[in-house]
Design a protein around this motif. Structure first.
Motif, short mmCIF file in Angstrom:
data_model
loop_
_atom_site.label_atom_id
_atom_site.label_comp_id
_atom_site.label_asym_id
_atom_site.label_seq_id
_atom_site.Cartn_x
_atom_site.Cartn_y
_atom_site.Cartn_z
N ARG A 112 43.44 -20.70 -9.61
CA ARG A 112 43.61 -19.33 -10.12
C ARG A 112 43.97 -18.37 -8.99
NH1 ARG A 112 41.17 -14.65 -10.37
NH2 ARG A 112 39.43 -15.38 -9.08
N ILE A 113 43.28 -18.50 -7.87
CA ILE A 113 43.55 -17.61 -6.74
C ILE A 113 44.95 -17.84 -6.18
CG2 ILE A 113 42.85 -17.08 -4.36
CD1 ILE A 113 39.96 -17.74 -5.22
N ILE A 114 45.34 -19.12 -6.05
CA ILE A 114 46.67 -19.43 -5.51
C ILE A 114 47.76 -18.91 -6.44
CG2 ILE A 114 48.26 -21.33 -5.00
CD1 ILE A 114 45.83 -22.93 -4.00
N SER A 115 47.53 -19.04 -7.75
CA SER A 115 48.52 -18.54 -8.72
C SER A 115 48.70 -17.03 -8.60
CB SER A 115 48.09 -18.90 -10.15
OG SER A 115 48.06 -20.29 -10.32
N THR A 124 53.04 -12.00 -4.39
CA THR A 124 53.79 -11.97 -3.14
C THR A 124 55.26 -11.66 -3.41
OG1 THR A 124 52.32 -13.63 -2.18
CG2 THR A 124 54.44 -13.30 -1.09
N PRO A 125 55.83 -10.56 -2.82
CA PRO A 125 57.24 -10.23 -3.04
C PRO A 125 58.16 -11.29 -2.47
CG PRO A 125 56.31 -8.90 -1.26
CD PRO A 125 55.17 -9.63 -1.89
N ALA A 126 59.27 -11.48 -3.13
CA ALA A 126 60.23 -12.47 -2.65
C ALA A 126 60.82 -12.03 -1.32
CB ALA A 126 61.35 -12.63 -3.68
#
Length: 275
Positions: free
Chosen positions: A249-252, A258-260
């Protein structure tokens, strides 16, 4: 350097320095007893014996309030400390490691000494070149109170498997093999009234295995300390799933927020390429 060392550099020197300490402890203990036997009026104006914490520890051994645990490997070392103990009316509670104990197993038994040994460690330094995997079984055959141990943290977690080696090397029964890592060490620790076997009134420190305890396939299913379950394999599996779910969940969320980043080499707002 031998010329500057303040410690003995021979086994004969080790014997002498230990023996000297015990003689000093005997003299120190006699002075303490003599002082304690004096009446208050007789102590007036006199200086009591100076307290010596090092000798206090040896006096505890002499008075059998404490016990000798001796680190030793080769036959000569073990024989030396057993002779010293017998000269002072003592027993060696545990001859620790003692890879060459099998050579003097009858002498250990005759003196009523105990042994805490490796199952089969050998050939990693000079003192253990003559270690054999039959050591524990040969000590047991002479009636020596014996247990298995390890000063390696990883092996210390698998002493049940170390005990199993004595079944293969020496034909020790499964029950006696288990005692090498349960009841026997409890006896050497003088805690067998509380630990080491399953009996009413003892501390409920238990392990429930998934297979025969001596099997390499056995896993600890449940671990109990003082009757409280501290580890349960089924609960542990559920907790691992919860941790994995939370990690995912945290990684998702991190990936979603996170901006591209612009591709390397593409021109930015200033017209210069990204490096």
């Amino acid at each position: 350097k031998r010329s500057t060392s303040r410690f003995p550099v021979t086994r004969m020197g080790v014997d002498q320095i230990i023996r000297d300490a015990y003689f000093r402890a005997v003299d120190y203990n006699n002075k303490l007893k003599a002082w304690n036997a004096l009446k208050p009026a007789e102590k007036a104006g006199k200086v009591p014996p100076r307290r010596d914490l090092e000798l206090d520890a040896i006096v505890d051994v002499l008075e059998k309030r404490s016990f000798i645990e001796c680190h030793t490997y080769v036959q000569s070392e073990g024989t030396m400390i057993m002779k010293l103990a017998e000269d002072f009316g003592l027993k060696v509670n545990s001859l620790i490691h003692f890879n060459e104990g099998y050579k003097v197993a009858d002498q250990i038994a005759r003196g009523g000494h105990g042994a805490s040994v490796f199952s089969d460690w050998w050939d990693y330094k000079y003192e253990v070149y003559e270690g054999i995997p039959y050591n524990a079984s040969m000590l047991l055959s002479q009636g020596v109170l014996t247990c298995l141990h390890s000063d390696d943290a990883e092996m210390g977690r698998r002493l049940n498997q170390e005990a199993a080696k004595t079944v293969k090397y020496g034909g020790v029964s499964e029950t006696e093999a288990l005692k090498l890592v349960t009841l026997n060490p409890a006896k050497l620790l003088h805690l067998d009234d509380r630990l080491g076997s399953i009996k009413a009134g003892k501390d409920a420190d238990l392990v429930l295995w998934t297979d025969h305890p001596l099997s390499i396939y056995a896993r600890a299913s449940k671990t109990m300390v003082d009757g409280v379950i501290y580890f349960d394999e089924e609960i542990d599996a559920k907790l691992k799933q919860e941790i994995d779910s939370e990690r995912n969940r945290i990684i998702s969320n991190i990936l979603r927020e996170t901006p591209a980043q612009p591709a390397v080499g593409a021109a930015n707002a200033s017209g210069r390429p990204n490096l």
